[in-house]
Design a protein around this motif. Structure first.
Motif: not given
Length: 296
Positions: A180-195
């Motif tokens: 990938c050109h760029v990777v955007v990742r959520l905070p540690p121990k966070t899945a989409i439900e937590g976000a």
């Protein structure tokens, strides 16, 4: 004329004046009967009439024109990736950039919030981004993103990955960086439900959770102490796949889209530009509930 022996047919903007079914049908008939056929089109339905290796995608980025052509799959990984062509990448045919989520749950949350931001903020389509998933069901997950990303890059797309950070391994991150050109990742121990829940107060979460009784026998937050409401709702959303109705109810309560999801979308819009010169991995900061400080 298409049935004449050795007929060569060329057509520009093919299918623009046809409905979906007729565009695909006519393209398939021409392909079957012509000696040689060259069509230019913006319609994914037209492309569906051809074998993947017969497609040539034309691009222009920063004033530079290029062409991209797929090869016939030579191994199981390529065969697996090619299954995503018709369902995920062809609908994005005219978008310069694809943002790949881990699966359908992530896709529906990001896509819904992207629409909810209107009219106050422009959607990702305004900067040429199409949200897609690494799988349409149980075949998704973070490990599938590099597979779809490699296919997308071979077609000339700029590729951004949107990933959870609940259980990503270092080796997977390296694969993502390579694909990938760029990777955007959520905070540690966070899945989409937590976000989705990040930044919302307990009262709003309880009110949104109560609406799920239209789909469940019991409200996931009913009788649960405040300290455990977030975990109870996250578990229910993940297990029962009720992200859409809960998100609608939560936004109705808070009158604002989930801030962490909005932050992700804003970073995607920035990273989609060919002039982007920021980090290849963008870490989204944690969002604390109202009145709670985020540890630095």
């Amino acid at each position: 004329m298409a049935t004449a022996p050795g007929a060569v047919i060329l057509a520009d903007d093919f299918g623009d004046q046809l409905d979906t079914a007729n565009a695909e049908h006519l393209a398939a008939r021409l392909r079957a009967s012509a000696g040689q056929l060259w069509l230019s089109t913006r319609r994914p339905e037209v492309a569906r009439a051809f074998e993947p290796e017969e497609l040539v995608r034309l691009t222009r980025r920063g004033g530079v024109r290029a062409w991209h052509r797929l090869e016939r799959p030579a191994d199981r990984r390529a065969i697996r990736a090619m299954r995503q062509l018709h369902t995920q990448l062809l609908p994005a045919l005219t978008s310069p950039t694809v943002a790949i989520t881990e699966g359908p749950h992530d896709l529906v949350v990001y896509g819904t919030v992207d629409r909810q931001r209107l009219p106050g903020a422009a959607p990702l389509s305004a900067v040429g981004v199409r949200l897609v998933a690494a799988g349409t069901g149980q075949d998704g997950g973070i490990g599938e993103i590099p597979v779809v990303a490699d296919l997308a890059r071979s077609l000339g797309f700029r590729v951004i990955a949107l990933i959870d950070r609940d259980k990503a391994e270092e080796q997977t991150i390296k694969q993502l960086e390579a694909s990938c050109h760029v990777v955007v990742r959520l905070p540690p121990k966070t899945a989409i439900e937590g976000a989705l829940l990040a930044g919302a107060d307990i009262a709003a979460i309880r009110a949104a959770s109560a609406t799920l009784t239209a789909f469940l026998n019991q409200d996931p937050a009913e009788g649960v102490p405040d300290t455990k409401v977030v975990d109870a709702v996250k578990h229910s959303l993940h297990k029962k796949s009720l992200h859409e109705p809960f998100l609608d109810a939560l936004v109705e309560e808070t009158q604002t889209p989930p801030p962490m999801i909005v932050d992700v979308l804003d970073h995607v819009a920035t990273a989609a530009s060919t002039s982007y010169s920021g980090p290849a991995i963008i870490d989204i900061p944690a969002v604390a509930p109202p009145g709670v400080a985020v540890p630095s």
